[in-house]
Design a protein around this motif. Structure first.
Motif, PDB file in Angstrom:
ATOM      1  N   SER A   4      -2.139  -4.786   6.272  1.00 43.83           N
ATOM      2  CA  SER A   4      -1.760  -3.463   5.802  1.00 43.83           C
ATOM      3  C   SER A   4      -2.867  -2.483   6.118  1.00 43.83           C
ATOM      4  CB  SER A   4      -1.506  -3.493   4.290  1.00 43.83           C
ATOM      5  OG  SER A   4      -2.637  -4.000   3.613  1.00 43.83           O
ATOM      6  N   GLY A  49       2.020   1.685   9.265  1.00 45.21           N
ATOM      7  CA  GLY A  49       2.580   0.938   8.153  1.00 45.21           C
ATOM      8  C   GLY A  49       2.298  -0.538   8.308  1.00 45.21           C
ATOM      9  N   ASP A 327       3.895  -1.003   1.029  1.00 50.21           N
ATOM     10  CA  ASP A 327       2.748  -0.110   0.877  1.00 50.21           C
ATOM     11  C   ASP A 327       1.966  -0.529  -0.373  1.00 50.21           C
ATOM     12  OD1 ASP A 327       0.930   1.932   0.589  1.00 50.21           O
ATOM     13  OD2 ASP A 327       2.400   3.549   0.761  1.00 50.21           O
TER      14      ASP A 327
END
Length: 370
Positions: A4, A49, A327
């Motif tokens: 991430s 992302g 996220d």
């Protein structure tokens, strides 16, 4: 593997493809070699992302790998992908792995995902050759990864880049397999090491808080790993739900000295505790690393937790969230603060605190706790 974008650096500008390639070690946590790296672009705009890295497959497995990886970007959060292929040598026809890129393009088109860029580099080292697949005039040499914008941002945030994925994985290995065996036997024969006759549940919880606070204080003093008795007591202390919530709460906000210190304590316990008790420490490490944006470490830690205790529901849920590229900001409220206990921990003193010494230790190859 999945990773991430580190929180707080997602707005760092990557001015050209060379900068993007050079930034991969800081985005992944290690230098990829012989790898496919897929960087998802979030909607709206082109914020990074979900990121996936996989070993380059054999030719007969290229279509299968493309079919397995690309659909993970087919959601409302992403509108396209940048492809980076690392490894091999260019020839008179351009970069290698063109057949593999064609398979990736096939699946991208099937899912109506845009190919933002298709890049290749021989390796992620200063001076290595790189090129674009779709523009023969696009190419050059890789700049020094340590001089990129992402490098500056991640270094300031306290991140570490390992030379390889294997070097990163090594930080989770037991420090002493013999100690793990001893402690497994002790845990099997000591069902209630924190309990004494006449103690209430509140008293036992207080004892658990004391054990955990003492572990942090030993960390600050640089006293080394726990002994057998301390490890057994900590293994039981971590099993209390209010302790779990308090430990996970230490991950928010990220990038504080106490958060970095907690990450080191969890890492120590992952290396010092046997399964299934190790699962709790691995869960806290995974959550803390995920909130700090250390996606590769988070993924390995969560896999470690599930391996140690396949029935651990919280570890399973968090691994699923990590696996689909959720996220990290959406996971900030995962800890239930309403039931968390007060661990009585204040941030370590600066400068010269244990946390600062640990940050220095993490800047090089694994040693000690890393």
């Amino acid at each position: 593997m999945t990773t991430s974008t580190p929180p707080g650096i997602s707005r760092a500008t990557l001015r050209n493809p060379a900068d993007l390639i050079a930034s991969l070690p800081y985005l992944l946590g290690f230098r990829p070699a012989d790898s496919l790296v897929l960087l998802g672009h979030r909607v709206p705009g082109t914020t990074i992302g979900l990121m996936l890295r996989a070993d380059l497959p054999a030719r007969e497995l290229q279509a299968e790998q493309a079919d397995a990886l690309i659909p993970r970007f087919a959601n409302r959060e992403h509108n396209g992908v940048t492809v980076v292929l690392v490894g091999g040598s260019a020839d008179e026809n351009g970069p290698p792995h063109r057949e593999f890129l064609a398979e990736l393009q096939r699946v991208l088109a099937r899912h109506s995902l845009r190919l933002f860029h298709a890049l290749w580099a021989s390796e992620i080292e200063p001076g290595a050759e790189w090129a674009c697949y779709l523009d023969p005039d696009c190419g050059g040499v890789v700049p020094d990864p340590q001089e990129t914008v992402i490098a500056a941002a991640t270094t300031e945030a306290g991140f570490v880049v390992f030379r390889s994925r294997e070097e990163l994985a090594a930080v989770l290995q037991p420090r002493c397999p013999e100690a793990i065996t001893r402690r497994a036997e002790l845990l099997a024969s000591s069902p209630e090491p924190l309990y004494s006759p006449g103690m209430s549940r509140s008293d036992v919880l207080d004892a658990a808080v004391t054990e955990l606070r003492d572990a942090f204080l030993r960390q600050r003093r640089g006293a080394g790993p726990p002994d057998d008795d301390q490890a057994v007591r900590l293994a039981h202390a971590l099993m209390f739900t209010p302790i779990r919530d308090a430990c996970m709460a230490l991950a928010v906000p990220p990038h504080t000295s106490l958060t970095r210190e907690a990450e080191e304590v969890w890492l120590t316990l992952v290396r010092e505790l046997p399964p299934p008790h190790r699962a709790e420490a691995a869960l806290y490490l995974g959550y803390t690393a995920l909130m700090r944006g250390e996606g590769a470490l988070a993924g390995m830690a969560l896999a470690n937790a599930v391996e140690a205790d396949p029935d651990h529901m919280v570890a399973q849920l968090l691994q699923t969230a990590w696996n689909i590229g959720t996220d990290p900001a959406k996971l900030a409220g995962l800890a239930d603060l309403s039931t968390a206990v007060d661990l009585g921990l204040s941030p370590p003193s600066e400068p010269g605190s244990g946390a600062e010494r640990d940050r220095g230790r993490r800047s090089g190859p694994p040693r000690g706790m890393r």
